[in-house]
Design a protein around this motif. Structure first.
Motif, PDB file in Angstrom:
ATOM      1  N   PHE A 158       0.827  -1.204   0.000  1.00 49.20           N
ATOM      2  CA  PHE A 158       0.000   0.000   0.000  1.00 49.20           C
ATOM      3  C   PHE A 158       0.860   1.252   0.000  1.00 49.20           C
ATOM      4  O   PHE A 158       0.529   2.251  -0.672  1.00 49.20           O
ATOM      5  CB  PHE A 158      -0.923   0.000   1.217  1.00 49.20           C
ATOM      6  N   SER A 159       1.968   1.229   0.738  1.00 46.93           N
ATOM      7  CA  SER A 159       2.841   2.395   0.799  1.00 46.93           C
ATOM      8  C   SER A 159       3.425   2.713  -0.569  1.00 46.93           C
ATOM      9  O   SER A 159       3.483   3.882  -0.978  1.00 46.93           O
ATOM     10  CB  SER A 159       3.976   2.141   1.811  1.00 46.93           C
ATOM     11  N   ILE A 160       3.861   1.693  -1.285  1.00 50.40           N
ATOM     12  CA  ILE A 160       4.428   1.912  -2.619  1.00 50.40           C
ATOM     13  C   ILE A 160       3.373   2.458  -3.569  1.00 50.40           C
ATOM     14  O   ILE A 160       3.611   3.429  -4.299  1.00 50.40           O
ATOM     15  CB  ILE A 160       5.029   0.601  -3.162  1.00 50.40           C
ATOM     16  N   LEU A 161       2.193   1.856  -3.568  1.00 44.38           N
ATOM     17  CA  LEU A 161       1.132   2.307  -4.472  1.00 44.38           C
ATOM     18  C   LEU A 161       0.723   3.745  -4.177  1.00 44.38           C
ATOM     19  O   LEU A 161       0.497   4.542  -5.100  1.00 44.38           O
ATOM     20  CB  LEU A 161      -0.073   1.378  -4.359  1.00 44.38           C
ATOM     21  N   LEU A 162       0.627   4.085  -2.908  1.00 48.21           N
ATOM     22  CA  LEU A 162       0.242   5.445  -2.549  1.00 48.21           C
ATOM     23  C   LEU A 162       1.297   6.448  -2.986  1.00 48.21           C
ATOM     24  O   LEU A 162       0.980   7.509  -3.555  1.00 48.21           O
ATOM     25  CB  LEU A 162       0.016   5.539  -1.039  1.00 48.21           C
ATOM     26  N   LEU A 163       2.576   6.121  -2.754  1.00 51.32           N
ATOM     27  CA  LEU A 163       3.629   7.062  -3.126  1.00 51.32           C
ATOM     28  C   LEU A 163       3.817   7.144  -4.638  1.00 51.32           C
ATOM     29  O   LEU A 163       4.197   8.201  -5.155  1.00 51.32           O
ATOM     30  CB  LEU A 163       4.939   6.653  -2.448  1.00 51.32           C
ATOM     31  N   VAL A 164       3.581   6.054  -5.357  1.00 51.85           N
ATOM     32  CA  VAL A 164       3.635   6.121  -6.822  1.00 51.85           C
ATOM     33  C   VAL A 164       2.604   7.125  -7.319  1.00 51.85           C
ATOM     34  O   VAL A 164       2.895   7.979  -8.185  1.00 51.85           O
ATOM     35  CB  VAL A 164       3.400   4.735  -7.454  1.00 51.85           C
ATOM     36  N   GLY A 165       1.392   7.033  -6.803  1.00 49.29           N
ATOM     37  CA  GLY A 165       0.359   7.985  -7.197  1.00 49.29           C
ATOM     38  C   GLY A 165       0.717   9.410  -6.831  1.00 49.29           C
ATOM     39  O   GLY A 165       0.437  10.344  -7.592  1.00 49.29           O
ATOM     40  N   TYR A 166       1.351   9.593  -5.666  1.00 44.98           N
ATOM     41  CA  TYR A 166       1.710  10.957  -5.263  1.00 44.98           C
ATOM     42  C   TYR A 166       2.869  11.485  -6.096  1.00 44.98           C
ATOM     43  O   TYR A 166       2.861  12.650  -6.521  1.00 44.98           O
ATOM     44  CB  TYR A 166       2.070  10.998  -3.784  1.00 44.98           C
ATOM     45  N   PHE A 167       3.884  10.660  -6.333  1.00 43.29           N
ATOM     46  CA  PHE A 167       5.003  11.105  -7.169  1.00 43.29           C
ATOM     47  C   PHE A 167       4.542  11.446  -8.575  1.00 43.29           C
ATOM     48  O   PHE A 167       5.091  12.341  -9.220  1.00 43.29           O
ATOM     49  CB  PHE A 167       6.090  10.034  -7.218  1.00 43.29           C
ATOM     50  N   ASP A 168       3.546  10.719  -9.082  1.00 40.66           N
ATOM     51  CA  ASP A 168       3.034  10.998 -10.425  1.00 40.66           C
ATOM     52  C   ASP A 168       2.391  12.378 -10.518  1.00 40.66           C
ATOM     53  O   ASP A 168       2.292  12.944 -11.614  1.00 40.66           O
ATOM     54  CB  ASP A 168       2.023   9.927 -10.839  1.00 40.66           C
ATOM     55  N   THR A 169       1.905  12.901  -9.396  1.00 37.62           N
ATOM     56  CA  THR A 169       1.296  14.234  -9.415  1.00 37.62           C
ATOM     57  C   THR A 169       2.331  15.347  -9.382  1.00 37.62           C
ATOM     58  O   THR A 169       1.994  16.502  -9.648  1.00 37.62           O
ATOM     59  CB  THR A 169       0.343  14.406  -8.218  1.00 37.62           C
ATOM     60  N   LEU A 170       3.567  15.029  -9.040  1.00 44.05           N
ATOM     61  CA  LEU A 170       4.622  16.043  -9.005  1.00 44.05           C
ATOM     62  C   LEU A 170       5.203  16.226 -10.402  1.00 44.05           C
ATOM     63  O   LEU A 170       5.537  15.249 -11.066  1.00 44.05           O
ATOM     64  CB  LEU A 170       5.726  15.626  -8.025  1.00 44.05           C
ATOM     65  N   PRO A 171       5.353  17.439 -10.854  1.00 44.53           N
ATOM     66  CA  PRO A 171       5.879  17.662 -12.216  1.00 44.53           C
ATOM     67  C   PRO A 171       7.312  17.161 -12.346  1.00 44.53           C
ATOM     68  O   PRO A 171       8.141  17.357 -11.451  1.00 44.53           O
ATOM     69  CB  PRO A 171       5.791  19.187 -12.378  1.00 44.53           C
ATOM     70  N   ARG A 172       7.593  16.542 -13.454  1.00 41.72           N
ATOM     71  CA  ARG A 172       8.937  16.048 -13.724  1.00 41.72           C
ATOM     72  C   ARG A 172       9.942  17.188 -13.891  1.00 41.72           C
ATOM     73  O   ARG A 172      11.154  16.951 -13.830  1.00 41.72           O
ATOM     74  CB  ARG A 172       8.932  15.171 -14.980  1.00 41.72           C
ATOM     75  N   GLU A 173       9.443  18.394 -14.109  1.00 38.47           N
ATOM     76  CA  GLU A 173      10.345  19.522 -14.240  1.00 38.47           C
ATOM     77  C   GLU A 173      11.166  19.749 -12.979  1.00 38.47           C
ATOM     78  O   GLU A 173      12.258  20.316 -13.038  1.00 38.47           O
ATOM     79  CB  GLU A 173       9.549  20.791 -14.571  1.00 38.47           C
ATOM     80  N   LEU A 174      10.629  19.325 -11.829  1.00 35.90           N
ATOM     81  CA  LEU A 174      11.397  19.447 -10.592  1.00 35.90           C
ATOM     82  C   LEU A 174      12.677  18.633 -10.678  1.00 35.90           C
ATOM     83  O   LEU A 174      13.765  19.123 -10.338  1.00 35.90           O
ATOM     84  CB  LEU A 174      10.545  18.977  -9.404  1.00 35.90           C
ATOM     85  N   ASP A 175      12.559  17.374 -11.099  1.00 41.37           N
ATOM     86  CA  ASP A 175      13.736  16.522 -11.235  1.00 41.37           C
ATOM     87  C   ASP A 175      14.684  17.081 -12.289  1.00 41.37           C
ATOM     88  O   ASP A 175      15.904  17.125 -12.081  1.00 41.37           O
ATOM     89  CB  ASP A 175      13.318  15.103 -11.628  1.00 41.37           C
TER      90      ASP A 175
END
Length: 280
Positions: A158-175
């Motif tokens: 559950f932790s991985i799935l939740l964080l995958v969804g949250y990371f997907d909402t962050l713009p890749r421009e940050l990286d």
């Protein structure tokens, strides 16, 4: 429009009131029982008791070794939450940001583990721990470290799935901006992405802590007298001949405080993290 909105508002408040009562009544019963003398508790429940005393909140520490159980539970829950967050962050970031063979298969496999009941893993895990103990001398059975490993693996999907969804909402421009400034991929994750992902990380940490703090099945099998957690230690207030119900309620309210306090402190992060992960 006002006539249509008023019934909806009444229904909303009626629903919230019913939900509030549904939540508050058990807490009221626990509080009243904890504050009544044991002889009064044995006579039956009273909504408005004649006598109230905080004696149970003091005697509960001597009737059972609650302090040791509390410390064991805090150690196990904190370490398993920290380990789950650490592994989930790197796993989720890799799934969210990189394309590699087996990526979708990994996501499906992680999701599949959520539909399996935990009791299926009890006997295999017990045998694995016993085999490790015989082969290496490392005793995971009856040790807090065995529970930490078990709880971490249970909360990881559950932790991985939740964080995958949250990371997907962050713009890749940050990286990309961090990489252009000379940061390594690891540096971009630690310095840029993680500060922006604090709500998701807080949600994962609270979930993992709560799952470990109140778990009883594995804790009852994989602990001994010196490593029992609070969920198992509450059983010591009941014997074959009697039960200290007021102390059970007092101890239950006391051991609930860390979870309630942590949730209230991180509530805004928890709600934002769950919302972002769910919407994704």
């Amino acid at each position: 429009m006002r006539r249509e909105a008023r019934p909806l508002a009444v229904l909303r408040w009626a629903g919230l009131t019913a939900l509030g009562l549904f939540t508050a009544l058990p807490l009221y019963v626990m509080g009243v029982t904890a504050l009544r003398p044991l002889e009064d508790v044995r006579d039956g429940f009273a909504w408005l008791p004649a006598r109230l005393t905080p004696e149970a909140f003091g005697s509960m520490w001597s009737t059972a070794d609650l302090a040791a159980h509390f410390a064991n539970g805090a150690l196990v829950a904190s370490c398993s939450a920290a380990l789950s967050v650490l592994i989930a962050v790197f796993a989720a970031y890799a799934v969210s940001r990189y394309r590699f063979p087996g990526r979708e298969l990994f996501r499906v496999a992680v999701l599949t583990t959520q539909v399996l009941p935990g009791v299926l893993f009890l006997l295999p895990l017990y045998l694995i721990y016993a085999s490790i103990g015989r082969a290496t001398g490392i005793l995971l059975q009856g040790s807090p470290f065995g529970l930490i490993i078990a709880y971490s693996t249970f909360s990881l999907p559950f932790s991985i799935l939740l964080l995958v969804g949250y990371f997907d909402t962050l713009p890749r421009e940050l990286d990309e901006a961090a990489l252009i400034d000379g940061a390594s991929p690891l540096g971009a994750l630690l310095r840029v992405v993680l500060p922006a992902a604090r709500p998701g990380i807080a949600a994962v940490a609270i979930y993992a802590f709560m799952a470990a703090w109140g778990e009883t099945l594995f804790a009852s099998i994989m602990t001994d007298a010196g490593s029992r957690t609070v969920a198992i230690g509450l059983r010591e207030y009941a014997t074959e001949s009697s039960a200290h119900w007021n102390e059970v309620m007092a101890a239950s309210l006391t051991v609930s405080l860390p979870v309630v306090a942590g949730f209230l402190l991180l509530q805004r992060y928890f709600v934002r993290g769950l919302t972002a992960g769910a919407l994704r």
